[in-house]
Design a protein around this motif. Structure first.
Motif, mmCIF file in Angstrom:
data_model
loop_
_atom_site.group_PDB
_atom_site.id
_atom_site.type_symbol
_atom_site.label_atom_id
_atom_site.label_comp_id
_atom_site.label_asym_id
_atom_site.label_seq_id
_atom_site.Cartn_x
_atom_site.Cartn_y
_atom_site.Cartn_z
ATOM 1 N N GLY A 74 0.741 -1.226 -0.014
ATOM 2 C CA GLY A 74 -0.011 0.116 -0.070
ATOM 3 C C GLY A 74 0.915 1.269 -0.187
ATOM 4 N N GLY A 75 0.598 2.328 -0.710
ATOM 5 C CA GLY A 75 1.324 3.472 -0.829
ATOM 6 C C GLY A 75 1.943 3.541 -2.190
ATOM 7 N N GLY A 76 2.545 2.429 -2.380
ATOM 8 C CA GLY A 76 3.267 2.277 -3.503
ATOM 9 C C GLY A 76 4.766 2.745 -3.849
ATOM 10 N N LEU A 77 5.402 3.096 -2.754
ATOM 11 C CA LEU A 77 6.729 3.823 -2.889
ATOM 12 C C LEU A 77 7.613 3.040 -3.381
ATOM 13 N N GLU A 78 7.902 1.594 -3.049
ATOM 14 C CA GLU A 78 8.746 0.701 -3.307
ATOM 15 C C GLU A 78 8.456 0.220 -4.498
ATOM 16 N N LEU A 79 6.922 -0.083 -4.940
ATOM 17 C CA LEU A 79 6.677 -0.414 -6.175
ATOM 18 C C LEU A 79 6.976 0.505 -7.306
ATOM 19 N N GLU A 80 6.969 1.568 -7.062
ATOM 20 C CA GLU A 80 7.434 2.488 -8.163
ATOM 21 C C GLU A 80 8.774 2.706 -8.402
ATOM 22 N N ASP A 81 9.481 2.446 -7.331
ATOM 23 C CA ASP A 81 10.955 2.646 -7.201
ATOM 24 C C ASP A 81 11.397 1.258 -8.067
ATOM 25 N N MET A 82 11.278 0.410 -7.793
ATOM 26 C CA MET A 82 11.572 -0.990 -8.348
ATOM 27 C C MET A 82 11.202 -0.903 -9.770
ATOM 28 N N ALA A 83 9.965 -0.679 -10.112
ATOM 29 C CA ALA A 83 9.471 -0.650 -11.507
ATOM 30 C C ALA A 83 9.997 0.173 -12.428
ATOM 31 N N LEU A 84 10.540 1.347 -12.062
ATOM 32 C CA LEU A 84 10.992 2.322 -12.807
ATOM 33 C C LEU A 84 12.463 1.984 -13.121
ATOM 34 N N VAL A 85 13.104 1.289 -12.468
ATOM 35 C CA VAL A 85 14.569 0.962 -12.602
ATOM 36 C C VAL A 85 14.565 -0.385 -13.445
ATOM 37 N N HIS A 86 13.919 -1.285 -13.045
ATOM 38 C CA HIS A 86 13.991 -2.578 -13.650
ATOM 39 C C HIS A 86 12.638 -2.737 -14.459
ATOM 40 N N SER A 87 12.818 -2.478 -15.651
ATOM 41 C CA SER A 87 11.455 -2.476 -16.587
ATOM 42 C C SER A 87 10.997 -3.555 -16.879
ATOM 43 N N GLY A 88 11.842 -4.849 -16.693
ATOM 44 C CA GLY A 88 11.375 -6.125 -16.960
ATOM 45 C C GLY A 88 10.931 -6.994 -15.958
ATOM 46 N N TRP A 89 10.842 -6.484 -14.587
ATOM 47 C CA TRP A 89 10.307 -7.097 -13.399
ATOM 48 C C TRP A 89 8.743 -6.814 -13.503
ATOM 49 N N ARG A 90 7.981 -7.785 -13.079
ATOM 50 C CA ARG A 90 6.574 -7.929 -12.861
ATOM 51 C C ARG A 90 6.199 -7.987 -11.316
ATOM 52 N N PHE A 91 5.246 -7.513 -10.700
ATOM 53 C CA PHE A 91 5.079 -7.418 -9.553
ATOM 54 C C PHE A 91 3.621 -7.837 -9.084
ATOM 55 N N ASP A 92 3.719 -8.466 -7.959
ATOM 56 C CA ASP A 92 2.350 -8.533 -7.005
ATOM 57 C C ASP A 92 2.350 -8.119 -5.875
ATOM 58 N N GLY A 93 1.524 -7.049 -5.692
ATOM 59 C CA GLY A 93 1.518 -6.567 -4.261
ATOM 60 C C GLY A 93 0.207 -6.719 -3.492
ATOM 61 N N VAL A 94 0.528 -6.921 -2.055
ATOM 62 C CA VAL A 94 -0.737 -7.382 -1.361
ATOM 63 C C VAL A 94 -0.646 -6.362 -0.220
ATOM 64 N N ASP A 95 -1.847 -5.991 0.362
ATOM 65 C CA ASP A 95 -2.192 -5.256 1.368
ATOM 66 C C ASP A 95 -3.488 -5.244 1.775
ATOM 67 N N PRO A 96 -3.928 -5.213 3.208
ATOM 68 C CA PRO A 96 -5.118 -5.306 3.746
ATOM 69 C C PRO A 96 -5.850 -4.002 3.733
ATOM 70 N N SER A 97 -5.198 -2.992 3.227
ATOM 71 C CA SER A 97 -5.976 -1.588 3.182
ATOM 72 C C SER A 97 -6.213 -1.133 1.919
ATOM 73 N N GLN A 98 -7.490 -1.199 1.486
ATOM 74 C CA GLN A 98 -7.921 -0.701 0.077
ATOM 75 C C GLN A 98 -7.679 0.485 -0.231
ATOM 76 N N PRO A 99 -7.816 1.426 0.817
ATOM 77 C CA PRO A 99 -7.508 2.704 0.524
ATOM 78 C C PRO A 99 -5.913 3.155 0.225
ATOM 79 N N MET A 100 -5.081 2.167 1.011
ATOM 80 C CA MET A 100 -3.860 2.087 0.648
ATOM 81 C C MET A 100 -3.243 1.751 -0.949
ATOM 82 N N LEU A 101 -4.035 0.627 -1.037
ATOM 83 C CA LEU A 101 -3.899 0.025 -2.468
ATOM 84 C C LEU A 101 -4.224 0.806 -3.600
ATOM 85 N N ASP A 102 -5.290 1.772 -3.601
ATOM 86 C CA ASP A 102 -5.844 2.647 -4.474
ATOM 87 C C ASP A 102 -4.693 3.817 -4.522
ATOM 88 N N LEU A 103 -4.102 4.162 -3.428
ATOM 89 C CA LEU A 103 -3.047 5.118 -3.484
ATOM 90 C C LEU A 103 -1.918 4.547 -4.465
#
Length: 240
Positions: free
Chosen positions: A57-86
């Motif tokens: 949730g929040g997406g900070l590390e997802l953004e960081d990794m996705a922008l540097v490693h363009s071939g990586w794919r991600f599954d992110g999990v979080d119990p807060s739907q508002p944070m996933l929306d963010l």
């Protein structure tokens, strides 16, 4: 960022809106921590690898990794739907294609079975009750390929007790006071920092570094190495 039956602190709209400010104010060296996490993962995650992000949730590390490693794919999990929306909003604003990231509402056991080439759990475990730590770490490990790296960073404070304890009586209070002092140095009002420190001490399951390493080993990780320490925060990279 929590396990079942544990209330998430990230359901209040105001807290969600302010989330991106928090890590840099709370965590010493946060802007260097994210590249360190990427480097540790990239040692074993291939160019087209798949990474599990627990507490996404929040997406900070997802953004960081996705922008540097363009071939990586991600599954992110979080119990807060508002944070996933963010997180979804942040990734969209950063131009990360939607087909590279799948976000799942729930806990570690809600994540896809994988197998994943690597996993992270950043600033999350301290929200998880002590008795749920090993089950959660085990859920992450069983989704990893053999030898895949797992990077975890969270509050972890010595208490001065027992074999290997640092300092003596009052050691934990000292480190939590340093945690609050760093917040003040980062621009947080002293009274707000004091309240945050008291809240951490009273409500969060902050283990000692020895206990945290024991959790990872009990979950099945045989190679556990500390790579980061920032006042009250510590980080480990582990694999089986």
């Amino acid at each position: 960022m929590t396990q079942p039956h544990t209330p998430s602190p990230f359901t209040d709209p105001a807290a969600v809106a302010r989330y991106a400010e928090g890590p840099r104010r709370n965590v010493p060296g946060y802007d260097s921590l994210l590249p360190m996490v990427r480097i540790l993962l990239a040692e074993r995650v291939p160019a087209n690898g798949r990474v599990l992000v627990v507490g996404a949730g929040g997406g900070l590390e997802l953004e960081d990794m996705a922008l540097v490693h363009s071939g990586w794919r991600f599954d992110g999990v979080d119990p807060s739907q508002p944070m996933l929306d963010l997180a979804a909003q942040r990734l969209q604003s950063a131009g990360v294609p939607g087909d590279r990231v799948a976000l799942h509402h729930g806990y570690a056991q809600s994540a896809p079975a994988g197998p994943f080439d690597g996993a992270t759990c950043l600033l999350t475990f301290h929200f998880v009750p002590r008795e749920e730590r090993v089950p959660m770490a085990s859920e992450i490990r069983r989704r990893l390929k053999p030898g895949a790296p797992f990077v975890a960073v969270h509050l972890s404070v010595a208490d001065g007790a027992g074999a290997g304890g640092e300092g003596g009586p009052g050691e934990r209070d000292l480190w939590l006071s340093r945690y609050a002092a760093f917040q003040v140095a980062s621009g947080v009002a002293p009274e707000h920092a004091a309240r945050a420190r008291d809240k951490v001490a009273a409500e969060l399951a902050v283990l000692t570094p020895e206990e945290d390493e024991s959790v990872l080993r009990e979950a099945g990780f045989g190679d556990v190495r500390m790579f980061y320490m920032g006042f009250a925060f510590r980080g480990w990279v582990a694999c089986d």
